[in-house]
Write an enzyme that holds these catalytic residues in place. Structure first.
Site, PDB file in Angstrom:
ATOM      1  N   ILE A 130       0.680   1.238 -14.103  1.00 19.63           N
ATOM      2  CA  ILE A 130       0.705   2.422 -13.226  1.00 19.63           C
ATOM      3  C   ILE A 130       2.102   2.631 -12.645  1.00 19.63           C
ATOM      4  O   ILE A 130       2.438   3.719 -12.218  1.00 19.63           O
ATOM      5  CB  ILE A 130      -0.335   2.327 -12.077  1.00 19.63           C
ATOM      6  CG1 ILE A 130      -0.031   1.172 -11.125  1.00 19.63           C
ATOM      7  CG2 ILE A 130      -1.743   2.279 -12.613  1.00 19.63           C
ATOM      8  CD1 ILE A 130      -0.736   1.296  -9.784  1.00 19.63           C
ATOM      9  N   ASP A 131       2.933   1.570 -12.640  1.00 27.32           N
ATOM     10  CA  ASP A 131       4.226   1.646 -11.941  1.00 27.32           C
ATOM     11  C   ASP A 131       5.251   2.539 -12.643  1.00 27.32           C
ATOM     12  O   ASP A 131       6.204   2.986 -12.015  1.00 27.32           O
ATOM     13  CB  ASP A 131       4.838   0.239 -11.797  1.00 27.32           C
ATOM     14  CG  ASP A 131       3.939  -0.698 -11.027  1.00 27.32           C
ATOM     15  OD1 ASP A 131       3.071  -0.201 -10.286  1.00 27.32           O
ATOM     16  OD2 ASP A 131       4.096  -1.929 -11.160  1.00 27.32           O
TER      17      ASP A 131
HETATM   18  O1  F6P Z   1       2.043  -3.622 -11.557  1.00 25.42           O
HETATM   19  C1  F6P Z   1       0.935  -2.929 -11.118  1.00 25.42           C
HETATM   20  C2  F6P Z   1       0.664  -3.213  -9.671  1.00 25.42           C
HETATM   21  O2  F6P Z   1      -0.481  -2.489  -9.290  1.00 25.42           O
HETATM   22  C3  F6P Z   1       1.816  -2.937  -8.714  1.00 25.42           C
HETATM   23  O3  F6P Z   1       1.921  -1.581  -8.359  1.00 25.42           O
HETATM   24  C4  F6P Z   1       1.456  -3.815  -7.551  1.00 25.42           C
HETATM   25  O4  F6P Z   1       2.598  -4.186  -6.792  1.00 25.42           O
HETATM   26  C5  F6P Z   1       0.846  -5.017  -8.222  1.00 25.42           C
HETATM   27  O5  F6P Z   1       0.395  -4.592  -9.494  1.00 25.42           O
HETATM   28  C6  F6P Z   1      -0.293  -5.626  -7.477  1.00 25.42           C
HETATM   29  O6  F6P Z   1      -0.677  -6.767  -8.167  1.00 25.42           O
HETATM   30  P1  F6P Z   1      -2.034  -7.551  -7.916  1.00 25.42           P
HETATM   31  O7  F6P Z   1      -3.136  -6.710  -8.462  1.00 25.42           O
HETATM   32  O8  F6P Z   1      -1.836  -8.806  -8.659  1.00 25.42           O
HETATM   33  O9  F6P Z   1      -2.167  -7.694  -6.442  1.00 25.42           O
END
Ligand code: F6P
Length: 327
Positions: A130-131
């Site tokens: 999504i980033d």
């Molecule tokens: O890389 C996708 C993402 O949703 C980022 O936007 C966010 O910082 C991270 O993953 C969150 O990761 P997790 O689901 O491991 O907390």
């Protein structure tokens, strides 16, 4: 004597993104149409290290194109970052006589795909996070749906902000990348956007809000990227400490994982379908070691090795546009 079928495996890795299931479905069905035998790896690189393979037929991937998340499961797998972890994964692929592996995921996942390629695995990456922070693709699978989800929330927040004449601060995900905040901010009509690529201080934000009120606005919406130096918590602290001088309060909404869990919208379903089919076409022609994404409106393939250490930057024109449109 019948020809042996190529054995192809697919996995999803890292943060799930809307459209991953649609990509798995496309990989499996395009692979079957090309006469390949298809397998899924459960839970990303963790499952690969454990040898957690499942056979996938056309029916096993039915009813998933419209589902968010990933039916294969995913993980963030620290042990796979080590040489020993990668060697173990390669051993599992050899034991299963896998001829090609398709890795659907973002930055960390594609770094893992490159490591496997360097161990001799025929691997194809599909750019999905999504980033939208992955070099080699103008837009990554899932980012557009995540933006739509953020936008829906922002539109709703503006309604209540307007009713009360309040200031709402919305924090979106994106790790160190401000793409989601910038685009959601432009599309959502934000009065200020705080992103790592264009850091605003709390005073800058206060100035933007005061200016908006002076121009006759009844409310303000501020978009903040989670990776900004002054994230939602930092801004909230600052505005609480200076509430008397600044003259307004903030209401904070952190969208967080809500953005990730939605059903893929039309763009991501079609994009995923094209990417999945392209992955199979590449393997058929003997091409591998590439990341598939979208460049200039076309499905593109970029060598994984060329992307190592590359940083995707935000279009500075969009940053300038955000400032102009916030007037
Ligand atoms: O890389 C996708 C993402 O949703 C980022 O936007 C966010 O910082 C991270 O993953 C969150 O990761 P997790 O689901 O491991 O907390």
């Amino acid at each position: 004597m019948s020809e042996t079928k190529a054995r192809i495996a697919v996995l999803t890795s890292g943060g799930d993104a809307p459209g991953m299931n649609a990509a798995v479905r496309a990989v499996v069905r395009a692979g079957i149409a090309a006469g390949m035998e298809m397998f899924g790896v459960r839970h990303g690189y963790k499952g690969l290290m454990a040898g957690d393979f499942i056979p996938l037929g056309a029916r096993e991937v039915g009813g998933i194109i419209e589902r968010g998340g990933t039916v294969l499961g995913t993980s963030r797998c620290e042990p796979f970052r080590t040489e020993a972890g990668q060697a173990q994964a390669v051993g599992r692929l050899k034991a299963m006589r896998i001829d090609g592996l398709i890795v659907i995921g973002g930055n960390g996942s594609q770094a893992g795909a490159l490591a496997l390629a360097q161990h001799g695995v025929r691997v194809i990456g599909i750019a999905s996070t999504i980033d939208n922070d992955l070099a080699g693709s103008d837009v990554t699978l899932g980012a557009t749906t995540a933006l739509d989800i953020a936008l829906e929330a922002i539109d709703r927040l503006r309604v209540t902000a307007s009713a009360h004449g309040r200031v709402f601060l919305v924090e979106v995900m994106g790790r160190r990348c401000g793409y989601l905040a910038l685009l959601a901010g432009i599309a959502g009509g934000a009065e200020a956007i705080v992103i790592p690529e264009d850091e605003l201080s709390p005073e800058d934000v206060a100035t933007a809000i005061h200016a908006a009120y002076r121009r006759g606005k009844s409310h303000a919406v501020v978009l903040v990227a989670e990776g900004a130096r002054h994230d939602a918590d930092a801004l909230a602290r600052y505005f609480t400490e200076h509430v008397e001088r600044l003259g307004f309060e903030l209401r904070i909404t952190k969208l967080g994982h809500v953005q990730r869990g939605g059903a893929p919208h039309i763009f991501d379903r079609i994009y995923a379908s094209n990417l999945g089919a392209a992955a199979i076409e590449h393997l058929q022609t003997g091409a591998h070691g590439v990341l598939l994404g979208l460049t200039g409106g076309q499905i593109s393939a970029t060598p994984l090795g060329a992307l190592a250490g590359m940083h995707k930057t935000l279009d500075p024109r969009l940053i300038r546009l955000a400032h102009v449109l916030a007037q």
